[in-house]
Every structure is written in structure tokens, then in C-alpha cells.
Design an enzyme around this catalytic site. Structure first.
Site, PDB file in Angstrom:
ATOM      1  N   GLU A 133       0.856  -1.191   0.000  1.00 31.72           N
ATOM      2  CA  GLU A 133       0.000   0.000   0.000  1.00 31.72           C
ATOM      3  C   GLU A 133       0.890   1.238   0.000  1.00 31.72           C
ATOM      4  OE1 GLU A 133      -2.883  -0.070   3.120  1.00 31.72           O
ATOM      5  OE2 GLU A 133      -3.673  -2.024   2.480  1.00 31.72           O
ATOM      6  N   ARG A 135      10.315 -16.008  -2.464  1.00 33.35           N
ATOM      7  CA  ARG A 135      11.538 -15.226  -2.247  1.00 33.35           C
ATOM      8  C   ARG A 135      12.770 -15.979  -2.753  1.00 33.35           C
ATOM      9  NH1 ARG A 135       9.836 -12.611   3.474  1.00 33.35           N
ATOM     10  NH2 ARG A 135       8.970 -10.705   2.586  1.00 33.35           N
ATOM     11  N   GLN A 154      45.279  -8.736 -16.660  1.00 32.89           N
ATOM     12  CA  GLN A 154      45.011  -9.332 -15.343  1.00 32.89           C
ATOM     13  C   GLN A 154      43.851  -8.635 -14.638  1.00 32.89           C
ATOM     14  OE1 GLN A 154      48.679  -9.558 -13.091  1.00 32.89           O
ATOM     15  NE2 GLN A 154      48.881 -11.698 -13.637  1.00 32.89           N
ATOM     16  N   GLN A 178      30.548  -1.976 -16.830  1.00 36.98           N
ATOM     17  CA  GLN A 178      31.841  -1.284 -16.799  1.00 36.98           C
ATOM     18  C   GLN A 178      32.809  -1.898 -17.817  1.00 36.98           C
ATOM     19  OE1 GLN A 178      32.036   1.332 -14.978  1.00 36.98           O
ATOM     20  NE2 GLN A 178      34.200   1.885 -15.187  1.00 36.98           N
ATOM     21  N   GLU A 218       9.068  -7.922  -3.165  1.00 34.74           N
ATOM     22  CA  GLU A 218       8.923  -9.149  -2.357  1.00 34.74           C
ATOM     23  C   GLU A 218       9.827  -9.131  -1.134  1.00 34.74           C
ATOM     24  OE1 GLU A 218       8.408 -12.929  -4.456  1.00 34.74           O
ATOM     25  OE2 GLU A 218       7.756 -11.743  -6.180  1.00 34.74           O
TER      26      GLU A 218
HETATM   27  N1  COS Z   1       5.605 -17.999   8.082  1.00 33.21           N
HETATM   28  C1  COS Z   1       4.612 -18.153   8.985  1.00 33.21           C
HETATM   29  N2  COS Z   1       4.358 -17.235   9.954  1.00 33.21           N
HETATM   30  C2  COS Z   1       5.119 -16.143   9.989  1.00 33.21           C
HETATM   31  C3  COS Z   1       6.162 -15.912   9.076  1.00 33.21           C
HETATM   32  C4  COS Z   1       6.383 -16.909   8.089  1.00 33.21           C
HETATM   33  N3  COS Z   1       7.346 -16.768   7.181  1.00 33.21           N
HETATM   34  N4  COS Z   1       6.749 -14.732   9.362  1.00 33.21           N
HETATM   35  C5  COS Z   1       6.100 -14.229  10.416  1.00 33.21           C
HETATM   36  N5  COS Z   1       5.111 -15.082  10.807  1.00 33.21           N
HETATM   37  C6  COS Z   1       4.198 -14.920  11.928  1.00 33.21           C
HETATM   38  C7  COS Z   1       4.980 -14.678  13.215  1.00 33.21           C
HETATM   39  O1  COS Z   1       5.323 -15.896  13.844  1.00 33.21           O
HETATM   40  C8  COS Z   1       3.953 -13.933  14.046  1.00 33.21           C
HETATM   41  O2  COS Z   1       3.007 -14.862  14.534  1.00 33.21           O
HETATM   42  P1  COS Z   1       2.326 -14.686  15.991  1.00 33.21           P
HETATM   43  O3  COS Z   1       1.539 -13.416  15.921  1.00 33.21           O
HETATM   44  O4  COS Z   1       1.468 -15.912  16.135  1.00 33.21           O
HETATM   45  O5  COS Z   1       3.468 -14.618  16.944  1.00 33.21           O
HETATM   46  C9  COS Z   1       3.248 -13.057  13.022  1.00 33.21           C
HETATM   47  O6  COS Z   1       3.417 -13.740  11.759  1.00 33.21           O
HETATM   48  C10 COS Z   1       3.817 -11.656  12.949  1.00 33.21           C
HETATM   49  O7  COS Z   1       5.215 -11.757  12.668  1.00 33.21           O
HETATM   50  P2  COS Z   1       6.229 -10.551  12.943  1.00 33.21           P
HETATM   51  O8  COS Z   1       6.046 -10.079  14.367  1.00 33.21           O
HETATM   52  O9  COS Z   1       7.588 -10.976  12.523  1.00 33.21           O
HETATM   53  O10 COS Z   1       5.641  -9.425  11.957  1.00 33.21           O
HETATM   54  P3  COS Z   1       6.121  -7.960  11.647  1.00 33.21           P
HETATM   55  O11 COS Z   1       4.928  -7.095  11.583  1.00 33.21           O
HETATM   56  O12 COS Z   1       7.239  -7.559  12.562  1.00 33.21           O
HETATM   57  O13 COS Z   1       6.653  -8.055  10.132  1.00 33.21           O
HETATM   58  C11 COS Z   1       8.191  -8.494   8.322  1.00 33.21           C
HETATM   59  C12 COS Z   1       7.678  -8.862   9.734  1.00 33.21           C
HETATM   60  C13 COS Z   1       8.817  -7.121   8.224  1.00 33.21           C
HETATM   61  C14 COS Z   1       9.230  -9.564   8.025  1.00 33.21           C
HETATM   62  C15 COS Z   1       7.013  -8.637   7.305  1.00 33.21           C
HETATM   63  O14 COS Z   1       6.097  -7.580   7.483  1.00 33.21           O
HETATM   64  C16 COS Z   1       7.483  -8.632   5.861  1.00 33.21           C
HETATM   65  O15 COS Z   1       7.883  -9.664   5.341  1.00 33.21           O
HETATM   66  N6  COS Z   1       7.449  -7.466   5.193  1.00 33.21           N
HETATM   67  C17 COS Z   1       7.806  -7.342   3.781  1.00 33.21           C
HETATM   68  C18 COS Z   1       6.613  -7.623   2.964  1.00 33.21           C
HETATM   69  C19 COS Z   1       6.923  -7.717   1.518  1.00 33.21           C
HETATM   70  O16 COS Z   1       7.610  -8.607   1.096  1.00 33.21           O
HETATM   71  N7  COS Z   1       6.361  -6.767   0.760  1.00 33.21           N
HETATM   72  C20 COS Z   1       6.462  -6.807  -0.641  1.00 33.21           C
HETATM   73  C21 COS Z   1       5.118  -7.122  -1.176  1.00 33.21           C
HETATM   74  S1  COS Z   1       5.072  -8.352  -2.362  1.00 33.21           S
HETATM   75  S2  COS Z   1       5.862  -7.548  -3.929  1.00 33.21           S
END
Ligand code: COS
Length: 400
Positions: free
Chosen positions: A141, A256, A292, A356, A383
Site C-alpha cells: 500500500e 523469495r 590481469q 563497466q 517481495e
Molecule cells: N511464516 C509463517 N508465519 C510467519 C512468518 C512466516 N514466514 N513470518 C512471520 N510469521 C508470523 C509470526 O510468527 C507472528 O506470529 P504470531 O503473531 O502468532 O506470533 C506473526 O506472523 C507476525 O510476525 P512478525 O512479528 O515478525 O511481523 P512484523 O509485523 O514484525 O513483520 C516483516 C515482519 C517485516 C518480516 C514482514 O512484514 C514482511 O515480510 N514485510 C515485507 C513484505 C513484503 O515482502 N512486501 C512486498 C510485497 S510483495 S511484492
């Protein structure tokens, strides 16, 4: 622009598929694909038309069948990360847009494969695998890219059980081109990651406007999606209410590692171009490759590619092997993060070195390395930007 031709007889290397990460069926897939991909010629002047063309070709040839499970028209029983890696590395070597077209069918339908109902799978997956429907994944978003939990798009259940979506998604690959979107929206306000759900939204849903296309530096169909009182049926919900964040993360876990593979394919292509150039370009009475300085640079490029490859193949292998599903941050989540981080960052370096080495030719529009220079940049962002991968790795280290 035509999908990269092979001016120096450049073909993708095959030796990496002999590594123990891969099996016989992977090697057969790689070989068949390399022949097919090398024979394709697609006019890429218009990225949207070219993307449709690639989806149709990939569907007809059967390659999109690796994006869905066998029960719904797929090639294998379940999504196989190593097959995805082979497909993306090989396609990206020939045409980053072909890779994009392939990858989005997988990413866009991945959440349905992982968490959809049988009816949702039956309605979408076979059509994705044949190329008859184009898929998209709508997570980002304007104010919530890396911070998924901070999204504002909402979905509320109406009295008749249908869902009403409001909000804006942006940077959506295949936006305006897709037949359906997997959309993530807040269903429980103020619950952060635990208040997000996923929905399948058809492109023609009333209240969905996907007309705002976004132009970027390399061919890549993108758009902003606006949801205004956008109503979808009760059956649009994927999985459980408020279960969307984990579904999004699990989908990203698979793809990923495949982004890493795409970066690897582009780096391998830049390397092949650089080697061919070093063998033929003459200066100061000898070939460029006789210096080289050039040899050292090629050595560095090769090592960066090898390092990225090992992490990418390990991540894919770990995910295929791992029985761990959806619990916290399993080993393959961290492995996929390390692979995406390293492969995209290394590919950027390798491609820059190739530019380059080509000197002035390297920045001339239409040169393969110039094209790659623009193509690679967004892979360090989408991603999960490199910074997000570092965050995932850091959290994983602290939990261990
Ligand atoms: N698989 C399963 N569960 C997962 C997980 C995974 N890979 N990663 C996190 N979770 C779970 C965590 O265990 C946690 O669960 P509980 O609430 O039960 O404890 C919950 O999801 C929240 O996880 P977390 O606290 O790590 O979330 P955050 O809000 O801190 O976010 C990041 C973590 C930054 C890693 C995440 O928001 C992210 O991947 N952001 C990037 C998104 C992205 O790729 N955007 C591009 C869009 S697609 S082009």
C-alpha cells in the site's frame, strides 16, 4: 525490444543442476526448458502485450504447470521450490519479462494453493496453469510496503455475508492485466498482523479500479488498485478470518527463493556477456581478457554468482525438504531471506561490473547488459526489500 537473442551463442550453463540439491527430474526440466526458452522471440516493446504473450506461451508449453499442484493441473504433487528456481533462473537468463510473467502466475495464485478452499482452487489454479487466467498478489500500500501489519485497506462483512473492501493497493505487478487479485485487507482493526485476511477479487468486481498504471525503469506491468465499496461474495475469503498475514508470509517464503533465482539468471547472463566480450574485444594490442585486471574482475563476478547460487539452491532444497509449516520463523524462512538478500545484491554488483567492462557500449540502449542493469534494480526492493531480509535474519538469530 526483443527477448534477448544470443549474439555470442550464449546459452545458460547447465553444470549447476548436477549439484546434489537437484534430482534427475530437475535436470530433465532444466534441459527441456533451456531449449525452449532459447527458441522464443517475443516483441517486448509494449510490456503489457508482451507479458500476455509470455503467459500464453508459457501456458501452452506447460511451464506454468509448475506454479500449481498436480491435483489442479500442475506438473508435480505440490509446489517444488527447486523447480521454481530452475524455471526462474533459466527464464531470467533469456528474458527478465518472461521470468516476471512466469513468477506472477505463481505468486498470484500461491495463497490459493496454500490456503484456498477446494472451490477456489478449482476455479483458479487450472486456468493459471494453462495461462488462461492471469494472477496478481496485492499486498503493498502507499503507506505500508515493508510494514505489512500497518496496512489500511479494510474488509468488512456485510449483513448478507459478503465482504466490502475499501482502500488502495499500489506497486501491484500485473495490475490492470490480471484476471483476479489475491488481496490482503484488515478485518480486525488494531490487531496488527493478527487482523489481516486474504480475498480473491475478480478484476471485474464492482468498485475495483485498476486503471492507474505505473511506469518504471524496466518493463514490468504495474498499477495502483483502488477499492471503493468493492463487494465480493462470502466465498472470496481465503482460509480463515484474520489468518491472512501468515498466508502472505508463507507465500512469500516460497517465492523469495525464486526471486533469488531470477537475480541469479540475470547475473549469469551478464557474466556470459562479459566473458564473450573479454574474448573478442581488442585494446592496446591484445584482447581485453588478456589483462590481469579483467581476469580478476571476471573471477570476482564468478565468485559472487557462485555464492548466490549456493544460498539460493539451499533455500529451495530446505523448503522442499522441510516438514515445518507455518510455525514462527522456520529455518527455510531465514534461508530464503539470506538467498534473496545475497543473490539480488550480488547480481546488481555483477551486472554493474559487466556494464563497466563494456565501456561506452555498456550504457547504450538495447545492449543486453544495459537492459539487465535496469532490470535487476527492482529485485532488491520487491517481495521484501534487502532491509526486510536483514530484519528477518536478525530476528531469526535472536530467536535461536
Ligand atoms: N511464516 C509463517 N508465519 C510467519 C512468518 C512466516 N514466514 N513470518 C512471520 N510469521 C508470523 C509470526 O510468527 C507472528 O506470529 P504470531 O503473531 O502468532 O506470533 C506473526 O506472523 C507476525 O510476525 P512478525 O512479528 O515478525 O511481523 P512484523 O509485523 O514484525 O513483520 C516483516 C515482519 C517485516 C518480516 C514482514 O512484514 C514482511 O515480510 N514485510 C515485507 C513484505 C513484503 O515482502 N512486501 C512486498 C510485497 S510483495 S511484492
Amino acid at each position: 525490444m526483443v527477448a534477448f537473442d544470443r549474439p555470442h551463442g550464449t546459452t545458460p550453463p547447465q553444470a549447476q543442476w548436477e549439484l546434489p540439491f537437484f534430482g534427475e527430474h530437475h535436470r530433465a526440466l532444466a534441459l527441456g526448458l533451456a531449449d525452449w526458452a532459447g527458441a522464443q522471440q517475443v516483441d517486448e516493446a509494449d510490456d503489457r502485450r508482451a507479458c500476455r504473450d509470455w503467459v500464453a506461451r508459457l501456458g501452452t508449453a506447460g511451464w506454468l504447470r509448475y506454479c500449481v499442484p498436480a491435483a489442479h493441473g500442475g506438473a508435480l504433487d505440490k509446489l517444488d521450490s527447486r523447480a521454481l528456481v530452475i524455471l526462474r533462473e533459466t527464464l531470467a537468463f533469456h528474458s527478465p519479462l518472461a521470468d516476471f510473467a512466469f513468477a506472477m502466475q505463481g505468486l498470484g495464485s500461491g495463497s490459493i494453493t496454500l490456503g484456498g478452499s477446494e472451490a477456489q482452487r478449482a476455479q483458479r489454479l487450472r486456468a493459471v496453469a494453462s495461462g488462461q487466467q492471469i494472477a496478481a498478489f496485492a499486498l503493498s500500500e502507499p503507506e505500508a510496503g515493508s510494514d505489512v501489519a500497518g496496512m489500511r485497506t479494510s474488509a468488512r462483512r456485510a449483513d448478507d455475508g459478503s465482504w466490502v473492501l475499501e482502500g488502495t493497493k499500489t506497486w501491484i505487478s500485473n495490475g490492470g492485466l490480471a484476471d483476479f487479485y489475491v488481496v490482503f485487507a484488515k478485518t480486525t482493526p488494531d490487531a496488527g498482523a493478527r487482523g489481516i485476511s486474504a480475498f480473491v477479487v475478480p478484476a471485474d468486481a464492482p468498485g475495483l479500479d485498476s486503471s492507474a498504471h505505473i511506469d518504471v525503469m524496466a518493463p514490468h506491468p504495474l498499477a495502483t488498485l483502488r477499492f471503493t465499496n468493492c463487494r465480493v461474495g462470502a466465498d472470496a475469503l481465503i482460509g480463515s478470518v484474520d489468518g491472512g498475514f501468515k498466508l502472505a508470509m508463507q507465500t512469500l517464503d516460497i517465492f523469495r527463493a525464486s526471486v533469488a533465482a531470477a537475480a541469479l539468471g540475470m547475473a549469469r547472463r551478464a557474466f556470459a556477456e562479459a566473458v564473450a566480450h573479454a574474448k573478442t574485444r581488442r585494446m592496446f594490442g591484445q584482447h581485453l581478457g588478456d589483462f590481469q585486471l579483467t581476469q580478476a574482475r571476471l573471477g570476482e563476478m564468478g565468485a559472487l554468482i557462485d555464492a548466490a547460487a549456493m544460498l539460493t539452491y539451499r533455500a529451495a532444497w530446505l523448503r522442499d525438504e522441510s516438514a515445518t509449516q507455518g510455525a514462527g520463523t522456520p529455518a527455510y524462512t531465514a534461508a530464503a531471506a539470506a538467498a534473496k538478500l545475497t543473490a539480488t545484491e550480488n547480481a546488481q554488483k555483477v551486472i554493474d561490473m559487466a556494464v563497466q567492462m563494456f565501456g561506452g557500449r555498456g550504457v547504450r540502449m538495447g545492449e543486453v547488459v544495459e537492459h539487465l542493469y535496469r532490470d535487476i534494480r527492482s529485485l532488491r526492493i520487491y517481495e521484501g526489500a534487502s532491509e526486510v531480509q536483514l530484519l528477518i535474519l536478525g530476528k531469526h538469530a535472536l530467536k535461536s
